[in-house]
Scaffold this active site. Structure first.
Site, PDB file in Angstrom:
ATOM      1  CE  LYS A  13      -2.448  -1.070   3.758  1.00 58.28           C
ATOM      2  NZ  LYS A  13      -1.926  -2.387   4.174  1.00 58.28           N
ATOM      3  NE  ARG A  88      -4.388  -1.579   9.996  1.00 54.85           N
ATOM      4  CZ  ARG A  88      -3.309  -0.976   9.503  1.00 54.85           C
ATOM      5  NH1 ARG A  88      -3.306   0.309   9.296  1.00 54.85           N
ATOM      6  NH2 ARG A  88      -2.233  -1.675   9.216  1.00 54.85           N
ATOM      7  NE  ARG A 122       6.886  -3.421   6.044  1.00 55.97           N
ATOM      8  CZ  ARG A 122       5.595  -3.152   6.063  1.00 55.97           C
ATOM      9  NH1 ARG A 122       4.969  -2.757   4.973  1.00 55.97           N
ATOM     10  NH2 ARG A 122       4.915  -3.287   7.178  1.00 55.97           N
ATOM     11  NE  ARG A 155       6.062  -1.151  10.518  1.00 54.71           N
ATOM     12  CZ  ARG A 155       4.931  -1.017   9.840  1.00 54.71           C
ATOM     13  NH1 ARG A 155       4.905  -0.338   8.721  1.00 54.71           N
ATOM     14  NH2 ARG A 155       3.825  -1.556  10.283  1.00 54.71           N
ATOM     15  NE  ARG A 166       1.341  -5.294  11.396  1.00 54.55           N
ATOM     16  CZ  ARG A 166       2.217  -4.727  10.576  1.00 54.55           C
ATOM     17  NH1 ARG A 166       3.440  -5.163  10.525  1.00 54.55           N
ATOM     18  NH2 ARG A 166       1.850  -3.727   9.816  1.00 54.55           N
TER      19      ARG A 166
HETATM   20  P1  AMP Z   1       0.667   0.214   9.152  1.00 55.49           P
HETATM   21  O1  AMP Z   1       1.925   0.983   8.998  1.00 55.49           O
HETATM   22  O2  AMP Z   1      -0.486   0.832   8.375  1.00 55.49           O
HETATM   23  O3  AMP Z   1       0.821  -1.258   8.892  1.00 55.49           O
HETATM   24  O4  AMP Z   1       0.237   0.348  10.689  1.00 55.49           O
HETATM   25  C1  AMP Z   1       1.052  -0.168  11.730  1.00 55.49           C
HETATM   26  C2  AMP Z   1       0.221  -0.374  12.992  1.00 55.49           C
HETATM   27  O5  AMP Z   1      -0.345   0.878  13.407  1.00 55.49           O
HETATM   28  C3  AMP Z   1      -0.982  -1.294  12.812  1.00 55.49           C
HETATM   29  O6  AMP Z   1      -0.630  -2.664  12.950  1.00 55.49           O
HETATM   30  C4  AMP Z   1      -1.875  -0.818  13.945  1.00 55.49           C
HETATM   31  O7  AMP Z   1      -1.430  -1.294  15.201  1.00 55.49           O
HETATM   32  C5  AMP Z   1      -1.648   0.694  13.920  1.00 55.49           C
HETATM   33  N1  AMP Z   1      -2.614   1.364  13.019  1.00 55.49           N
HETATM   34  C6  AMP Z   1      -2.352   2.011  11.847  1.00 55.49           C
HETATM   35  N2  AMP Z   1      -3.473   2.483  11.293  1.00 55.49           N
HETATM   36  C7  AMP Z   1      -4.482   2.127  12.117  1.00 55.49           C
HETATM   37  C8  AMP Z   1      -5.888   2.291  12.079  1.00 55.49           C
HETATM   38  N3  AMP Z   1      -6.506   2.913  11.066  1.00 55.49           N
HETATM   39  N4  AMP Z   1      -6.619   1.791  13.135  1.00 55.49           N
HETATM   40  C9  AMP Z   1      -6.026   1.163  14.152  1.00 55.49           C
HETATM   41  N5  AMP Z   1      -4.710   0.952  14.254  1.00 55.49           N
HETATM   42  C10 AMP Z   1      -3.936   1.424  13.248  1.00 55.49           C
END
Ligand code: AMP
Length: 209
Positions: A13, A88, A122, A155, A166
């Site tokens: 994404k 999400r 990654r 990360r 996840r």
């Molecule tokens: P990402 O970088 O989008 O994979 O986000 C990393 C982590 O941030 C996710 O696994 C969640 O713990 C948190 N996170 C990011 N966006 C959201 C969202 N819209 N709602 C809830 N948690 C989020």
């Protein structure tokens, strides 16, 4: 144009968002990047978010909804934006519907095994949010971000165990959004099993750009 990028962690994404930024001239808003920045700065938001993120859980809806609304009310979002990682959950999607209408939701699915393989390679820049991959998208200089010159890191939530959690969270809480947006007639399912260039081509076609 207001676009949502939907798909499991590691679906690409963030990378796709970079192509769309260039093509459409609108910003990408990544809630994950905003949260990671808050963690780095050790703000109250960051302290709350860290516990959830490190365990592969979602940050509570009220926290991310407030954060997202603030971000998209900024000037650079007035002609549209690309949402990467939001919504999400169904309540997050409903909160978004209350304030605006989305033009397209691009769904980038990928089998769980591919996600698990991709995520372990990654590398990310915590300063500017750019992502790389040790095999498929190497930086020019190993361990260093091409864009801002800062150090690249793994990360914490990309470790194999957290990635499994996840994925469970994704299937349970985020995947139902496909049906939600399909019913609204804005869902576009994109074949994401080939190269990033192929995915980008299909996305541009789907958007008619
Ligand atoms: P990402 O970088 O989008 O994979 O986000 C990393 C982590 O941030 C996710 O696994 C969640 O713990 C948190 N996170 C990011 N966006 C959201 C969202 N819209 N709602 C809830 N948690 C989020």
């Amino acid at each position: 144009m207001k676009i949502i990028l939907l798909g499991p962690p590691g679906a690409g994404k963030g990378t796709l968002a970079e192509y769309l930024i260039k093509k459409l001239g609108i910003p990408s808003v990544s809630t994950g990047n905003i949260l990671r920045e808050a963690i780095k700065m050790n703000t109250p938001l960051g302290k709350t978010a860290k516990e959830y993120i490190d365990q592969g859980n979602l940050v509570p809806d009220d926290v991310v909804i407030g954060m997202l609304k603030t971000r998209i009310s900024e000037d650079d979002c007035k002609n549209g934006f690309i949402l990467d990682g939001f919504p999400r959950t169904i309540p997050q999607a409903q909160a978004l519907d209350e304030i605006l209408s989305i033009d397209s939701v691009l769904c980038l699915d990928l089998p769980d095994e591919t996600v698990e393989r991709r995520m372990t390679g990654r590398r990310v820049c915590l300063t500017c949010g750019a992502t790389y991959h040790i095999v498929s998208m190497q930086p020019k200089k190993e361990g260093i971000c091409d864009k801002c010159g800062d150090e690249l890191v793994i990360r914490k939530d990309d470790s194999a165990e957290v990635v499994k959690d996840r994925l469970v969270t994704y299937h349970k809480q985020t995947e139902p959004l496909k049906e939600y947006y399909n019913e609204k007639g804005v869902l576009k399912v994109i074949d994401n099993t080939q190269s990033i260039e192929h995915t980008v081509k299909l996305v541009f076609e789907a958007l008619g750009v």
